[in-house]
Design an enzyme around this catalytic site. Sequence first.
Site, short mmCIF file in Angstrom:
data_model
loop_
_atom_site.label_atom_id
_atom_site.label_comp_id
_atom_site.label_asym_id
_atom_site.label_seq_id
_atom_site.Cartn_x
_atom_site.Cartn_y
_atom_site.Cartn_z
N LYS A 168 0.84 -1.21 0.00
CA LYS A 168 0.00 0.00 0.00
C LYS A 168 0.87 1.26 0.00
O LYS A 168 0.67 2.17 -0.80
CB LYS A 168 -0.90 0.00 1.24
N ASN A 169 1.83 1.29 0.91
CA ASN A 169 2.59 2.53 1.07
C ASN A 169 3.65 2.72 0.00
O ASN A 169 4.39 3.70 0.02
CB ASN A 169 3.17 2.62 2.48
N CYS B 293 -5.69 7.46 9.17
CA CYS B 293 -5.91 6.85 10.47
C CYS B 293 -5.63 7.85 11.57
O CYS B 293 -4.70 8.66 11.48
CB CYS B 293 -4.99 5.64 10.64
N ARG C 54 -1.20 14.43 13.48
CA ARG C 54 -0.42 14.15 12.26
C ARG C 54 -0.34 15.45 11.45
O ARG C 54 -1.01 15.62 10.43
CB ARG C 54 -1.07 13.02 11.44
N ASP D 150 3.79 0.23 12.30
CA ASP D 150 2.59 -0.40 11.75
C ASP D 150 2.43 -1.85 12.20
O ASP D 150 1.42 -2.48 11.91
CB ASP D 150 2.61 -0.33 10.21
N ARG E 131 -8.95 -0.70 3.67
CA ARG E 131 -8.11 0.38 3.15
C ARG E 131 -6.71 -0.12 2.82
O ARG E 131 -6.05 0.42 1.94
CB ARG E 131 -8.00 1.51 4.19
N1 EPU Z 1 4.97 14.66 11.35
C1 EPU Z 1 4.93 15.99 11.69
N2 EPU Z 1 4.83 16.91 10.70
C2 EPU Z 1 4.75 16.55 9.40
C3 EPU Z 1 4.79 15.19 9.05
C4 EPU Z 1 4.90 14.26 10.06
O1 EPU Z 1 4.98 16.36 12.86
O2 EPU Z 1 4.63 17.45 8.55
C5 EPU Z 1 5.12 13.65 12.43
C6 EPU Z 1 3.98 12.68 12.50
O3 EPU Z 1 2.90 13.21 13.20
C7 EPU Z 1 4.63 11.50 13.20
C8 EPU Z 1 6.05 11.55 12.65
O4 EPU Z 1 6.22 12.84 12.11
O5 EPU Z 1 4.64 11.69 14.58
C9 EPU Z 1 6.40 10.55 11.59
O6 EPU Z 1 5.34 10.47 10.67
P1 EPU Z 1 5.56 10.21 9.10
O7 EPU Z 1 5.39 11.51 8.40
O8 EPU Z 1 6.79 9.43 8.88
O9 EPU Z 1 4.31 9.29 8.84
P2 EPU Z 1 3.44 9.33 7.56
O10 EPU Z 1 4.34 9.61 6.41
O11 EPU Z 1 2.25 10.16 7.78
C10 EPU Z 1 3.78 6.82 6.86
C11 EPU Z 1 2.86 5.68 6.57
C12 EPU Z 1 2.27 5.17 7.88
C13 EPU Z 1 3.40 4.74 8.79
C14 EPU Z 1 4.37 5.91 8.99
C15 EPU Z 1 5.57 5.56 9.81
C16 EPU Z 1 1.99 6.24 4.40
C17 EPU Z 1 0.82 6.66 3.59
N3 EPU Z 1 1.79 6.13 5.70
O12 EPU Z 1 2.97 7.83 7.47
O13 EPU Z 1 1.47 4.06 7.55
O14 EPU Z 1 2.88 4.36 10.03
O15 EPU Z 1 4.82 6.39 7.72
O16 EPU Z 1 6.28 4.53 9.22
O17 EPU Z 1 3.06 5.97 3.87
C18 EPU Z 1 -0.40 2.63 7.70
O18 EPU Z 1 -0.05 2.15 6.63
O19 EPU Z 1 -1.31 2.13 8.42
C19 EPU Z 1 0.26 3.85 8.19
C20 EPU Z 1 -0.26 4.60 9.16
#
Ligand code: EPU
Length: 409
Positions: free
Chosen positions: A26-27, A103, A108, A295, A388
């Site tokens: 997915k990701n 989620c 976030r 995850d 999803r």
């Molecule tokens: N964060 C910020 N500001 C930002 C972006 C992120 O404060 O502008 C914080 C987030 O709140 C979090 C941390 O940085 O505390 C790290 O988050 P990250 O941005 O790495 O997460 P993400 O990119 O939103 C992706 C995956 C998630 C997975 C995380 C961590 C996707 C679409 N989602 O999320 O996947 O948990 O990386 O590996 O790629 C899932 O598949 O169920 C899922 C939640």
Amino acid sequence: MSDVFAVEGLAGEKRLAGTIRVGGAKNAILKALAAQALFEDEVQFLNVPEIEDVKRMRELLTYAKSTPVLKKDIAERFRASIVLAGPLLARHGEVTFPFPGGCVLGERPIDLFLNGFVAMGVAVEETGGQFVLRAPKGKLKGAHIVFPFISVTGTETLMLAATLAEGETILENAAMEPEIGHLAEFLNSCGAKIQGTGTPVIRVQGGPLLRANGKAYTTPPDRIETGSFMIFAALLGKEVTVTDCEPAHVGALTTLLTHAGVPIEVSKDSITVRAPKEMKSFSVRTHEYPGFPTDLQAPIAVLLSQATGEGTISETIFDGRFRYADDLALMGADITVMNPHRILVRGPRALTRKNLESPDLRAGLAYILAAAVAKGTSVISNAYVIDRGYQRVEERLQKLGLNITRKQV
Ligand code: EPU
């Protein structure tokens, strides 16, 4: 009408057997689909999982063909929608998008994305719950961006935007998830100039629109599915082989399970898990790749509830990812939430059935797992959030011998 899963528990019996196939990640595919907006021609996508988030991304792309806008009601349904903002902005010099959904895992925010775009010369305006971003003269400028902490989608979005920017972009403290390098490799084969993925410093030399010339992007196997199925097998399997996967991407989990006493055999693209005589508890801390993935922390909590001894889980990425703990405790698990980032699990404890509502994608999978371990039949509502990310998970688990059915209510 909404879908629910009914799961007949095995009351701890290790009966599952056979093979279970891992689908495309997915990701990975969500970001690859977003990258289509960097191309002059059509990209073909292979091994695409038929999951709800993929349908939503395709809807967003269709809408964005005529105008660089992420349609609000779609983008609000999943976090990865924001990744498309990068390519659209780079291509059209402007983009409009709402705060992305996804989620609920605590806060976030999207500050890293906005700050990165601003560093590339963009003006940000926020009106009526929408962000409107514009690059002066319609073109992004390469920039040196140092992330204050690691973000997966932040790294991907800015990397994609940088491929069409003027000059070089350097992303420091970048995420090292394998899906990022895999996508960069494909983009490079179509004309992009991206170096350093898989390390904390990524360099992108901006250039013109990419051309696929008939080349296809093949979605890599989903390492979170792989890990989830390994945990299923460790808890409930006699002998289960997880196929079509990339064992190198689940190294941290394999080490933990092996030390806990679970016999695991790894081949080139499959992993066989056999029933352990006894499973010893352990402590784990989530970490960006190649560490233990956040995850998988909900499924691993279910596993610890069945292991002997005391273990802790420390969640270092998100603030609100233990919302499942109360439900597992009501099923009989011995779980103490020590603080918003740490739980203590003592085992083994027998679990009993409970009707549950899936709070998010990964916890939803953990609920199926807990229901499968428990005695009695549980009904898990809100199947949409599981759909999803997992394509028809019930059909694949049925093949292993689990009595799980989908019903409409
Ligand atoms: N964060 C910020 N500001 C930002 C972006 C992120 O404060 O502008 C914080 C987030 O709140 C979090 C941390 O940085 O505390 C790290 O988050 P990250 O941005 O790495 O997460 P993400 O990119 O939103 C992706 C995956 C998630 C997975 C995380 C961590 C996707 C679409 N989602 O999320 O996947 O948990 O990386 O590996 O790629 C899932 O598949 O169920 C899922 C939640």
